[in-house]
Scaffold this active site. Structure first.
Site, mmCIF file in Angstrom:
data_model
loop_
_atom_site.group_PDB
_atom_site.id
_atom_site.type_symbol
_atom_site.label_atom_id
_atom_site.label_comp_id
_atom_site.label_asym_id
_atom_site.label_seq_id
_atom_site.Cartn_x
_atom_site.Cartn_y
_atom_site.Cartn_z
ATOM 1 N N TYR A 20 -14.031 -5.284 9.360
ATOM 2 C CA TYR A 20 -12.775 -4.534 9.490
ATOM 3 C C TYR A 20 -12.133 -4.793 10.847
ATOM 4 O O TYR A 20 -10.920 -5.051 10.936
ATOM 5 C CB TYR A 20 -13.041 -3.044 9.301
ATOM 6 C CG TYR A 20 -11.810 -2.182 9.429
ATOM 7 C CD1 TYR A 20 -10.807 -2.235 8.467
ATOM 8 C CD2 TYR A 20 -11.652 -1.304 10.500
ATOM 9 C CE1 TYR A 20 -9.667 -1.442 8.577
ATOM 10 C CE2 TYR A 20 -10.523 -0.513 10.613
ATOM 11 C CZ TYR A 20 -9.532 -0.585 9.654
ATOM 12 O OH TYR A 20 -8.403 0.189 9.772
ATOM 13 N N GLY A 68 -1.121 7.577 1.233
ATOM 14 C CA GLY A 68 -1.410 7.579 2.652
ATOM 15 C C GLY A 68 -0.235 7.187 3.518
ATOM 16 O O GLY A 68 0.918 7.571 3.287
ATOM 17 N N ILE A 69 -0.522 6.376 4.548
ATOM 18 C CA ILE A 69 0.490 5.979 5.520
ATOM 19 C C ILE A 69 1.608 5.189 4.846
ATOM 20 O O ILE A 69 2.788 5.353 5.169
ATOM 21 C CB ILE A 69 -0.159 5.154 6.647
ATOM 22 C CG1 ILE A 69 -1.169 6.011 7.412
ATOM 23 C CG2 ILE A 69 0.898 4.606 7.607
ATOM 24 C CD1 ILE A 69 -2.038 5.212 8.375
ATOM 25 N N GLY A 70 1.254 4.327 3.907
ATOM 26 C CA GLY A 70 2.273 3.532 3.236
ATOM 27 C C GLY A 70 3.253 4.385 2.456
ATOM 28 O O GLY A 70 4.467 4.133 2.479
ATOM 29 N N GLY A 86 0.823 -1.210 0.000
ATOM 30 C CA GLY A 86 0.000 0.000 0.000
ATOM 31 C C GLY A 86 0.850 1.250 0.000
ATOM 32 O O GLY A 86 0.475 2.278 0.570
ATOM 33 N N ALA A 87 1.993 1.191 -0.682
ATOM 34 C CA ALA A 87 2.947 2.299 -0.655
ATOM 35 C C ALA A 87 2.610 3.407 -1.640
ATOM 36 O O ALA A 87 3.327 4.400 -1.716
ATOM 37 C CB ALA A 87 4.350 1.766 -0.955
ATOM 38 N N ASN A 88 1.516 3.258 -2.382
ATOM 39 C CA ASN A 88 1.170 4.274 -3.381
ATOM 40 C C ASN A 88 0.459 5.478 -2.787
ATOM 41 O O ASN A 88 0.242 6.478 -3.477
ATOM 42 C CB ASN A 88 0.287 3.658 -4.472
ATOM 43 C CG ASN A 88 -0.929 2.976 -3.895
ATOM 44 O OD1 ASN A 88 -0.814 2.121 -3.018
ATOM 45 N ND2 ASN A 88 -2.105 3.347 -4.377
#
Length: 309
Positions: A178, A28-30, A24-26
């Protein structure tokens, strides 16, 4: 475990020679996690589902950190075959020192399933990362002291996060799914930490506090829910920058102990030097950990290799 009360990401030591993979590095937090690791010299593998989004993220990161050593990894955590294909070349020859299991989905309005028939939220947030970690264990074990950091959430402490009916087959509620996925992240980390005990490798879980990121794209609560998120963004929730601190601390600080669950120290739980966070009731149970491990292997068909410590 003691935490540094005035720690900030500026205190991260040089990461030259270290390789990190962030899911999820694309955005937000990532993205912020990847950026800070790159700033401190790590070679960073940006993992995400969409090649165009990954390319754009890499370009933004290079603009911010011109010397960054970046590669992209196309990875769909809702597809077990895609996970295996993405991890195969890395497991075969790479050394990965830091794995940050960050990506996730939240509040999916209706019960949906992954390509493999698993409930989408747990299937992505927990089972996808379980399978990825298993496939990457050879690369992680090549490191002298690998760290596996899995991003959970405050929702892990909710009563609705009970892991019975893991696939929400009896009843589906978006935020309960979730909460289950986020508690499973912690239970998995605890079991992995037990299996790594006595080795130089560490498994840690973190929660980022309350931050507005692209997770909120799935909100199912209609117009009023979207208005609440917009208001919370202004008054209650922190930014992705501060929310990345627990992941960065867990990945780099020498005092971040195997099996830790860390979150922001701030009273509002949105920022500040990370510290031990309250463990959800029963999440550190060896019996629950062993059950979830077996169930995760059964559901994914992915068996962890023997952990050579």
């Amino acid at each position: 475990m003691m935490t540094a009360p005035h720690w900030t990401p500026a205190d991260i030591p040089s990461l030259d020679g270290r390789t990190a993979l962030v899911t999820g590095a694309n955005g937000g937090i990532g993205f912020r996690t990847a950026q800070v690791l790159a700033q401190h010299g790590a070679r960073v593998l940006l993992a995400g589902r969409r090649p165009d989004s990954l390319a754009e993220a890499a370009a933004r990161l290079h603009a911010a950190v011109p010397a960054a050593r970046l590669e992209t990894v196309e990875l769909d955590l809702s597809d077990l075959a895609a996970i295996r294909a993405a991890a195969a070349p890395l497991g075969a020859g790479e050394t990965i020192d830091l794995l940050v299991n960050n990506a996730g989905v939240m509040d999916v309005p209706e019960r949906r399933t992954t390509r493999d028939g698993l409930e989408l939220t747990v299937g992505t947030n927990h089972l996808g990362h379980f399978a990825l970690t298993a496939h990457l264990m050879p690369a992680l074990m090549r490191s002298a002291d690998a760290r596996i950091v899995t991003v959970s959430a405050i929702a892990a402490t909710w009563r609705s996060g009970d892991l019975t009916d893991l696939m929400s087959e009896r009843r589906y509620r978006p935020m309960s799914a979730y909460a289950k996925s986020k508690r499973a992240n912690i239970v998995f980390t605890q079991e992995l930490a037990r299996r790594l005990d006595g080795s130089p490798h560490r498994a840690l879980a973190v929660h980022p506090g309350s931050a507005v990121t692209n997770l909120q794209r799935h909100t199912s609560t209609g117009r009023m829910g979207r208005l609440f998120v917009a208001l919370a963004a202004r008054t209650l929730m922190g930014s992705a920058d501060g929310a990345a601190w627990p992941s960065l601390y867990a990945a780099t600080h020498p005092d971040a102990a195997n099996g830790s669950f860390l979150g922001p120290v701030g009273r509002d739980q949105t920022s500040g030097a990370p510290r031990p966070a309250p463990m959800p009731a029963g999440a550190d149970s060896p019996d629950l950990g062993a059950w979830l491990w077996r169930e995760s292997e059964r559901l994914t068909g992915v068996m962890f290799p023997a952990l050579q410590t």
